[in-house]
Motif scaffolding. Structure first.
Motif, short mmCIF file in Angstrom:
data_model
loop_
_atom_site.label_atom_id
_atom_site.label_comp_id
_atom_site.label_asym_id
_atom_site.label_seq_id
_atom_site.Cartn_x
_atom_site.Cartn_y
_atom_site.Cartn_z
N PRO A 186 0.87 -1.18 0.00
CA PRO A 186 0.00 0.00 0.00
C PRO A 186 0.91 1.23 0.00
O PRO A 186 1.63 1.45 0.97
N TYR B 106 0.58 4.40 0.26
CA TYR B 106 0.42 5.45 1.27
C TYR B 106 1.10 5.03 2.57
O TYR B 106 1.67 5.86 3.28
N GLN C 114 -1.62 6.01 -14.93
CA GLN C 114 -2.16 5.60 -13.62
C GLN C 114 -1.55 6.42 -12.48
O GLN C 114 -2.19 6.65 -11.46
N GLY D 159 -3.50 9.34 -11.30
CA GLY D 159 -4.59 9.05 -10.38
C GLY D 159 -4.07 8.57 -9.04
O GLY D 159 -4.60 8.92 -7.99
N GLY D 160 -3.01 7.76 -9.09
CA GLY D 160 -2.50 7.14 -7.87
C GLY D 160 -1.85 8.14 -6.94
O GLY D 160 -1.68 7.89 -5.76
N ILE E 3 -2.97 10.71 -5.66
CA ILE E 3 -3.83 11.34 -4.65
C ILE E 3 -3.47 10.90 -3.24
O ILE E 3 -3.39 11.72 -2.32
N LEU E 4 -3.21 9.59 -3.06
CA LEU E 4 -2.90 9.10 -1.72
C LEU E 4 -1.53 9.56 -1.26
O LEU E 4 -1.35 9.97 -0.12
N THR F 30 -1.50 13.13 -0.27
CA THR F 30 -2.11 13.35 1.04
C THR F 30 -1.09 13.06 2.15
O THR F 30 -1.00 13.81 3.11
N VAL F 31 -0.33 11.98 1.98
CA VAL F 31 0.66 11.63 3.00
C VAL F 31 1.70 12.73 3.15
O VAL F 31 2.10 13.10 4.25
N ILE G 85 -11.07 16.06 -11.73
CA ILE G 85 -11.21 14.72 -12.28
C ILE G 85 -11.29 14.78 -13.81
O ILE G 85 -10.68 13.98 -14.51
N LEU H 287 -7.76 15.48 -15.25
CA LEU H 287 -6.87 14.32 -15.14
C LEU H 287 -7.30 13.20 -16.09
O LEU H 287 -6.45 12.56 -16.72
N SER H 288 -8.61 12.96 -16.18
CA SER H 288 -9.01 11.83 -17.03
C SER H 288 -8.85 12.17 -18.50
O SER H 288 -8.57 11.27 -19.32
N PHE I 161 -5.43 11.35 -19.24
CA PHE I 161 -5.34 9.89 -19.34
C PHE I 161 -5.71 9.44 -20.75
O PHE I 161 -5.01 8.62 -21.35
N ALA J 227 -11.35 4.70 -19.26
CA ALA J 227 -10.57 5.89 -19.56
C ALA J 227 -10.22 6.69 -18.31
O ALA J 227 -9.67 7.77 -18.41
N PHE J 228 -10.56 6.15 -17.12
CA PHE J 228 -10.18 6.82 -15.88
C PHE J 228 -9.11 6.00 -15.19
O PHE J 228 -9.21 4.78 -15.14
N PRO J 229 -8.07 6.68 -14.64
CA PRO J 229 -7.15 5.94 -13.79
C PRO J 229 -7.96 5.34 -12.63
O PRO J 229 -8.86 6.01 -12.11
N VAL K 261 -7.59 4.50 -9.37
CA VAL K 261 -7.69 5.13 -8.06
C VAL K 261 -8.50 6.42 -8.17
O VAL K 261 -9.34 6.74 -7.33
N LEU K 262 -8.29 7.15 -9.26
CA LEU K 262 -9.01 8.41 -9.47
C LEU K 262 -10.50 8.17 -9.53
O LEU K 262 -11.29 8.88 -8.90
N VAL L 57 -5.94 -2.83 -1.21
CA VAL L 57 -5.10 -1.64 -1.07
C VAL L 57 -5.90 -0.37 -1.34
O VAL L 57 -5.79 0.61 -0.60
N PHE M 136 -8.24 5.44 4.37
CA PHE M 136 -7.12 6.27 4.81
C PHE M 136 -7.41 7.74 4.52
O PHE M 136 -7.05 8.64 5.29
N LEU M 137 -8.09 8.01 3.41
CA LEU M 137 -8.45 9.38 3.06
C LEU M 137 -9.63 9.88 3.90
O LEU M 137 -9.98 11.05 3.84
N ARG N 255 -1.65 8.56 11.98
CA ARG N 255 -0.68 9.38 11.26
C ARG N 255 -0.39 10.68 12.02
O ARG N 255 0.71 11.22 11.94
N ILE O 229 -2.33 -4.48 6.05
CA ILE O 229 -2.79 -4.27 4.66
C ILE O 229 -1.78 -4.90 3.71
O ILE O 229 -2.13 -5.60 2.77
#
Lengths: 317, 299
Positions: A143, A145, A252, A255-256, A258-259, A262-263, A289, A292-293, A296, B144-146, B148-149, B233, B240-241, B260, B277
């Motif tokens: 994970p 994050y 990816q 999009g990835g 975001i986590l 945040t950290v 969104i 970003l998309s 993509f 067409a979207f990542p 996680v997004l 995950v 987590f968010l 955290r 996790i």
């Protein structure tokens, strides 16, 4: 070739339209009235109607969609419900910051993943292969994050060697190519690069192993070509697949992040979306969104086109 | 000898190697038995699942009982095997209880997406034409979207909550599963035995369930099992968010989120939930790889 590119472009248009429809629907997915956050508690029904009309929420959905789409195309993403400023003004710097982070992660993760995967694919079944496979499966499963937090504990809390959050000294959100800023970039970029590195290593390994089994490789070897030249031939044949995986992973990353953002409190799109979600600032969420998309979609398009440059067989298939 | 003949009549898949006297699943079990890593992972997953199911029986303490005097105690504190969290709650108890929500939110979306995506893909592949175009082009849009997004977008728009996380992740996983199901179905539909079944006048429903579905299930199942790790995950990531369950519920992602804040005071405690996790995701990943090998499914 040009015909293929045009055809591929035309195919991307309905997808892009679909993406805008999904982004538009997001606001209407949200429970409650999207206006509830802007309305004062004591608003009279007349005031509510007036504001509703001002935001265009009184029209039928397809009309609202077309009006919204028209605005978006001309660069108007609406006003942030929280700050009352144009959304685009918040999105542009955030996208830039996410891009900086994503590119840094690419610079770290892609060569690492490709080299590891190539070594493993070339020594299939050996101990090296097993070690690389273990590393890559760890990278895929971790994970990220949490990995970010672990890195913060090691390098920021225990060693005090690197900053734990922010983009630059004193909470700056502008990037500059100097050591102070790179120090801030290092931990989030490493964190973000782990998953793509793992995925790339796995696919490069599988592809190289596959290509090495092909007849032409035995022929090259049989005619006495040096191992280095044979490797070049193998690499050239594996390139289109590797390229496709890398392109997809880069997309990816957007999009990835975001986590990871945040950290590390990295002021990018992830950070922006996170705050938009908790202040129910749906226009900001929607705009981010959407941008970003669409990125993509464009990256996928570029990967497809580039792939045919490397491997003309795909065009016919 | 008669036994052997009887078992070979059981429906064998074309992908299965020709092994007399044992069915397809017999072969899979035999190959799995020779794969210690996969067995270990299966064991670990089983242990985590059982611990979650029987949490009230095995938990050493009440996961909700706070203690201001015993906050952020390190691992190995007497009475608290894994220490305590920022409110003095027993870490081990919260990890055991947290497994309930974390596993549930990780596995459920994959199951739902496999059902929905599988049916959609089967329909698209089998009927072709307009049905295929409608389903697959819609999937392309979501593709067409990542990932996680898309998950963050949907659960962010719907608001925090367990159900919304499940919906968001299910939507994320339907398109990839649908694509696999569609491509396998399209291949299976072109097989001679399907043509033969049609020629003998078999009903559409019968052709789908008897001739096509068994071919589609293997690859879809294997692919779906590889998604569980990703799903765990991302689900914990949403948590987590702050998009998942709300405090004081125990959930690995949420625990990471709240701990955290204490990362400078008790760095060792702050990272513990993430280990769970990681282990779970890793075991599901390795198990999926092992199953793929054992079931001999080519991608």
């Amino acid at each position: 070739m040009i015909l293929y590119v045009i055809r591929r472009l035309l195919l991307a248009i309905p997808i892009a339209i679909g993406v805008t429809i999904v982004c538009f629907s997001l606001i209407h997915l949200a429970p409650g009235d999207p206006l509830s956050t802007v309305l004062p508690d004591n608003a009279t029904p007349e005031v509510v109607e007036e504001i509703r009309a001002a935001y265009g929420f009184d029209k039928p959905l397809p009309v609202q969609y077309l009006v919204w789409l028209g605005n978006v195309v001309s660069g108007d993403f609406g006003l942030s419900i929280q700050s009352r400023r144009p959304v685009l003004g918040d999105i542009v710097p955030a996208v830039q910051n996410t891009m900086i982070l994503a590119f840094a992660a690419v610079l770290i993760g892609f060569p690492f993943g490709t080299i590891l995967g190539a070594i493993a694919g070339y020594s299939q079944g050996s101990l090296t292969d097993k070690v690389v496979t273990a590393i890559s499966i760890t990278g895929v499963s971790v994970p990220h994050y949490w990995l970010g937090m672990v890195l913060v504990v090691i390098f920021a809390v225990n060693m005090g060697a690197l900053p734990a959050m922010g983009m630059g000294p004193g909470g700056q959100s502008d990037f500059a190519l100097n050591w102070a800023h790179l120090r801030h970039l290092l931990l989030p970029a490493i964190t973000l690069s782990v998953i793509p590195a793992g995925i790339i290593a796995r696919s490069v390994r599988a592809t190289i192993a596959d290509v090495r089994k092909k007849d032409f490789v035995s022929t090259l070897r049989a005619k006495g070509l040096s191992p280095a030249w044979v490797f070049l031939h193998v690499a050239k044949n594996a390139a289109p697949v590797v390229l496709a995986v890398c392109g997809l992973q880069f997309a990816q990353l957007l999009g990835g992040s975001i986590l990871v953002e945040t950290v590390f409190s990295w002021p990018g799109t992830g950070f922006l979306m996170n705050s938009a979600i908790f202040t129910r600032d749906l226009p900001v969420l929607q705009g981010t969104i959407l941008v970003l998309s669409l990125f993509f979609v464009v990256i996928n398009l570029l990967v497809d086109v580039l792939q045919t440059v490397f491997d003309p067989r795909i065009r016919r298939g | 000898m008669t036994d052997a003949t009887v078992t070979t009549i059981a429906p064998a898949r074309p992908a299965a190697p020709v092994t007399p006297a044992q069915g397809y699943w017999g072969g899979v079990a035999k190959r799995l038995r020779r794969d210690p890593l996969t067995l270990i992972c299966l064991g670990v997953i089983l242990a985590i699942v059982l611990a979650a199911v029987f949490a009230p029986l095995i938990s050493p303490a009440d996961p909700y009982k706070t203690s201001m005097m015993a906050r952020l105690k390190p691992v190995g504190t007497p009475g608290h095997f894994l220490g305590t969290d920022e409110l003095g709650r027993d870490m081990l108890a919260r990890l055991i209880y947290g497994g309930r929500i974390s596993l549930f939110t990780g596995v459920t979306p994959v199951v739902l997406a496999t059902l929905i995506g599988g049916v959609l893909g089967l329909a698209a592949g089998f009927f072709g034409g307009l049905v295929n175009t409608t389903i697959m082009r819609t999937m392309d849009v979501f593709y067409a979207f990542p990932s996680v997004l898309l998950a963050v977008a949907i659960s962010g728009a719907l608001g925090a909550g367990l159900l919304n996380v499940l919906i968001a992740l299910t939507v994320v996983f339907i398109p990839p599963i649908c694509r696999i199901a569609e491509s396998v179905t399209t291949q299976a539909r072109a097989e001679d035995y399907v043509e033969a079944a049609r020629a003998t006048g078999a009903a559409t429903w019968r052709i789908i369930t008897v001739h096509v579905l068994p071919n589609v299930m293997g690859p879809v199942f294997i692919y779906a099992s590889s998604l569980i790790s990703v799903s765990i995950v991302i689900a914990s990531g949403l948590s987590f968010l702050g998009l998942g369950v709300s405090p004081p519920q125990a959930d690995w992602g949420l625990m990471l989120n709240t701990l955290r804040q204490s990362i400078y005071i008790a760095p060792g405690q702050a990272v513990i939930p993430g280990i769970m996790i990681f282990i779970t995701s890793m075991c599901f990943n390795l198990m999926s790889d092992g199953l793929r090998g054992a079931m001999d499914v080519k991608e």
